[in-house]
Design an enzyme around this catalytic site. Sequence first.
Site, short mmCIF file in Angstrom:
data_model
loop_
_atom_site.label_atom_id
_atom_site.label_comp_id
_atom_site.label_asym_id
_atom_site.label_seq_id
_atom_site.Cartn_x
_atom_site.Cartn_y
_atom_site.Cartn_z
N ASN A 87 99.97 63.93 -97.75
CA ASN A 87 99.49 65.24 -98.19
C ASN A 87 98.71 65.13 -99.50
OD1 ASN A 87 99.24 68.09 -98.24
ND2 ASN A 87 101.27 68.30 -97.32
N HIS A 117 106.18 47.47 -116.26
CA HIS A 117 105.78 46.70 -117.44
C HIS A 117 107.01 46.05 -118.05
CE1 HIS A 117 101.79 48.55 -117.41
NE2 HIS A 117 102.42 49.64 -117.02
N ALA A 160 112.43 67.01 -102.34
CA ALA A 160 111.33 67.30 -103.26
C ALA A 160 111.78 67.10 -104.70
CB ALA A 160 110.85 68.73 -103.06
#
Length: 189
Positions: A87, A117, A160
Amino acid sequence: MNDILERMRAGEVILESDPDYPQLYQLFENSMELVGRLNTGYHSADEVRSLLSQLWGQPLDPSVRMFPPFYTAFGKFTKVGKGVFVNFGCTFLDRGGITLDDDVFIGPGVQILTENHPENPRLRRNVYTRPVHVKRGAWIGANAIVLPGVTIGENAIVGAGSVVPKDVPDRAIVVGNPARFVRYIRDDE
């Protein structure tokens, strides 16, 4: 050139001082040019697939769909199966390898990150990687973040806004930050 790509995929810290880094940086520039084209103006589904095929370096099945905009600085280590849907507004940092198996559903704003990192401040400008694998039929909800080294299990659901720092079992539903197991998908739904 293949040497630096293989070392990067293997998770080695790639230093900006590496003699092959300029060639790697050129790949970033080429990818960002394709991303710019993808994200400018309207493109039919076939045109989007064509640009993604160039970016990802693989032919895409006509069942693959993406709604731009889309963001990546590399793109060469993303592999996508059939029936995948991505999406709007997703970011894939794929230097460690992203694999989306068949029928994966990616909600809007999802970030899939394979890059990190080092903690050491002197090395922090450099990158190391861990692959991400999203197995068949998994669904990653809007604005979720999948961190390096994670496997999302077959038919699993990531809620979500979740941040996923560890593997998700097949058919599991996880939510939150960090993502926590809620339950397994019931067969009667």
